[in-house]
Design a protein around this motif. Structure first.
Motif, PDB file in Angstrom:
ATOM      1  N   ALA A  75     -48.619 -15.608  25.823  1.00 38.51           N
ATOM      2  CA  ALA A  75     -47.580 -15.417  26.840  1.00 38.51           C
ATOM      3  C   ALA A  75     -47.473 -13.941  27.223  1.00 38.51           C
ATOM      4  N   VAL A  76     -47.410 -13.676  28.512  1.00 36.22           N
ATOM      5  CA  VAL A  76     -47.245 -12.320  29.017  1.00 36.22           C
ATOM      6  C   VAL A  76     -45.983 -12.300  29.857  1.00 36.22           C
ATOM      7  N   SER A  77     -45.177 -11.281  29.640  1.00 39.44           N
ATOM      8  CA  SER A  77     -43.956 -11.144  30.424  1.00 39.44           C
ATOM      9  C   SER A  77     -43.662  -9.668  30.650  1.00 39.44           C
ATOM     10  N   THR A  78     -42.716  -9.402  31.523  1.00 39.47           N
ATOM     11  CA  THR A  78     -42.249  -8.037  31.725  1.00 39.47           C
ATOM     12  C   THR A  78     -40.751  -8.018  31.454  1.00 39.47           C
ATOM     13  N   VAL A  79     -40.305  -6.908  30.875  1.00 40.93           N
ATOM     14  CA  VAL A  79     -38.891  -6.727  30.609  1.00 40.93           C
ATOM     15  C   VAL A  79     -38.481  -5.387  31.185  1.00 40.93           C
ATOM     16  N   SER A  80     -37.440  -5.419  32.021  1.00 44.92           N
ATOM     17  CA  SER A  80     -36.897  -4.211  32.623  1.00 44.92           C
ATOM     18  C   SER A  80     -35.519  -3.953  32.044  1.00 44.92           C
ATOM     19  N   PHE A  81     -35.257  -2.696  31.717  1.00 43.02           N
ATOM     20  CA  PHE A  81     -33.968  -2.289  31.180  1.00 43.02           C
ATOM     21  C   PHE A  81     -33.367  -1.240  32.110  1.00 43.02           C
ATOM     22  N   GLN A  82     -32.164  -1.488  32.591  1.00 42.77           N
ATOM     23  CA  GLN A  82     -31.444  -0.545  33.445  1.00 42.77           C
ATOM     24  C   GLN A  82     -30.230  -0.058  32.669  1.00 42.77           C
ATOM     25  N   ILE A  83     -30.034   1.256  32.631  1.00 43.67           N
ATOM     26  CA  ILE A  83     -28.946   1.871  31.874  1.00 43.67           C
ATOM     27  C   ILE A  83     -28.043   2.617  32.844  1.00 43.67           C
ATOM     28  N   ASN A  84     -26.746   2.326  32.780  1.00 43.15           N
ATOM     29  CA  ASN A  84     -25.769   3.040  33.599  1.00 43.15           C
ATOM     30  C   ASN A  84     -24.564   3.394  32.737  1.00 43.15           C
ATOM     31  N   ALA A  85     -24.039   4.601  32.895  1.00 43.12           N
ATOM     32  CA  ALA A  85     -22.803   4.978  32.205  1.00 43.12           C
ATOM     33  C   ALA A  85     -21.662   4.146  32.776  1.00 43.12           C
ATOM     34  N   ASN A  86     -20.765   3.688  31.903  1.00 48.85           N
ATOM     35  CA  ASN A  86     -19.595   2.957  32.394  1.00 48.85           C
ATOM     36  C   ASN A  86     -18.353   3.845  32.286  1.00 48.85           C
ATOM     37  N   ASP A  87     -17.239   3.381  32.789  1.00 49.38           N
ATOM     38  CA  ASP A  87     -16.022   4.193  32.826  1.00 49.38           C
ATOM     39  C   ASP A  87     -15.319   4.309  31.471  1.00 49.38           C
ATOM     40  N   LYS A  88     -15.858   3.666  30.436  1.00 51.82           N
ATOM     41  CA  LYS A  88     -15.279   3.728  29.084  1.00 51.82           C
ATOM     42  C   LYS A  88     -16.051   4.684  28.178  1.00 51.82           C
ATOM     43  N   GLY A  89     -17.027   5.396  28.731  1.00 49.75           N
ATOM     44  CA  GLY A  89     -17.840   6.300  27.923  1.00 49.75           C
ATOM     45  C   GLY A  89     -19.032   5.622  27.274  1.00 49.75           C
ATOM     46  N   GLY A  90     -19.229   4.361  27.565  1.00 48.43           N
ATOM     47  CA  GLY A  90     -20.345   3.596  27.018  1.00 48.43           C
ATOM     48  C   GLY A  90     -21.417   3.351  28.062  1.00 48.43           C
ATOM     49  N   THR A  91     -22.114   2.237  27.923  1.00 49.13           N
ATOM     50  CA  THR A  91     -23.252   1.930  28.778  1.00 49.13           C
ATOM     51  C   THR A  91     -23.166   0.512  29.316  1.00 49.13           C
ATOM     52  N   THR A  92     -23.409   0.358  30.611  1.00 50.71           N
ATOM     53  CA  THR A  92     -23.662  -0.955  31.184  1.00 50.71           C
ATOM     54  C   THR A  92     -25.170  -1.130  31.115  1.00 50.71           C
ATOM     55  N   PHE A  93     -25.597  -2.183  30.431  1.00 49.90           N
ATOM     56  CA  PHE A  93     -26.995  -2.376  30.070  1.00 49.90           C
ATOM     57  C   PHE A  93     -27.494  -3.666  30.717  1.00 49.90           C
ATOM     58  N   HIS A  94     -28.423  -3.537  31.668  1.00 50.15           N
ATOM     59  CA  HIS A  94     -28.987  -4.691  32.366  1.00 50.15           C
ATOM     60  C   HIS A  94     -30.398  -4.958  31.837  1.00 50.15           C
ATOM     61  N   ILE A  95     -30.693  -6.221  31.570  1.00 55.24           N
ATOM     62  CA  ILE A  95     -32.013  -6.638  31.112  1.00 55.24           C
ATOM     63  C   ILE A  95     -32.515  -7.727  32.052  1.00 55.24           C
ATOM     64  N   VAL A  96     -33.749  -7.573  32.536  1.00 59.30           N
ATOM     65  CA  VAL A  96     -34.385  -8.618  33.335  1.00 59.30           C
ATOM     66  C   VAL A  96     -35.713  -8.936  32.651  1.00 59.30           C
ATOM     67  N   HIS A  97     -35.847 -10.175  32.197  1.00 65.50           N
ATOM     68  CA  HIS A  97     -37.057 -10.627  31.497  1.00 65.50           C
ATOM     69  C   HIS A  97     -37.745 -11.652  32.390  1.00 65.50           C
ATOM     70  N   GLU A  98     -38.992 -11.353  32.765  1.00 64.21           N
ATOM     71  CA  GLU A  98     -39.756 -12.235  33.642  1.00 64.21           C
ATOM     72  C   GLU A  98     -41.030 -12.690  32.943  1.00 64.21           C
ATOM     73  N   GLN A  99     -41.213 -13.986  32.846  1.00 66.62           N
ATOM     74  CA  GLN A  99     -42.467 -14.506  32.320  1.00 66.62           C
ATOM     75  C   GLN A  99     -43.470 -14.522  33.458  1.00 66.62           C
TER      76      GLN A  99
END
Length: 115
Positions: A75-99
């Motif tokens: 199996a081959v897939s791609t995974v993308s990770f997007q990182i954005n600072a949030n208003d609480k001092g943490g991170t909004t973390f987006h994951i897109v996994h495509e087979q």
């Protein structure tokens, strides 16, 4: 030939960790291997490669975005990770996994089967 996407999973998380820590977890090889359970394929011998996934960096935008190609058995897939600072001092973390489907003549080695 560009892989054709067959399936996609999108996830979003709010993390307490600051974006720089999340970025390091996604890009420092020893952290990546602990988190994703893999090593970049160039760091593995043949025997270890059979038990671990192969990970190849496709693209990155420092501090905000990283995309990997992942091969697990056939199996081959791609995974993308997007990182954005949030208003609480943490991170909004987006994951897109495509087979993906891959061409029969791709450069990934075939899995060896035991007799």
């Amino acid at each position: 030939m560009t892989p054709k996407s067959e399936a996609q999973i999108r996830l979003t998380y709010e993390l307490d960790a600051e974006p720089t820590k999340v970025w390091r977890a996604l890009t420092v090889p020893e952290y990546v291997s602990r988190w994703l359970g893999s090593l970049p394929c160039s760091d593995m011998d043949d025997e270890a490669a059979q038990d671990r996934i192969e990970l190849r960096l496709i693209s990155a935008e420092p501090g905000t975005y990283v995309r990997y190609s992942i091969k697990d058995n056939e199996a081959v897939s791609t995974v993308s990770f997007q990182i954005n600072a949030n208003d609480k001092g943490g991170t909004t973390f987006h994951i897109v996994h495509e087979q993906s489907m891959i061409a029969a003549n791709c450069n990934f080695p075939r899995q060896r089967l035991a007799a």
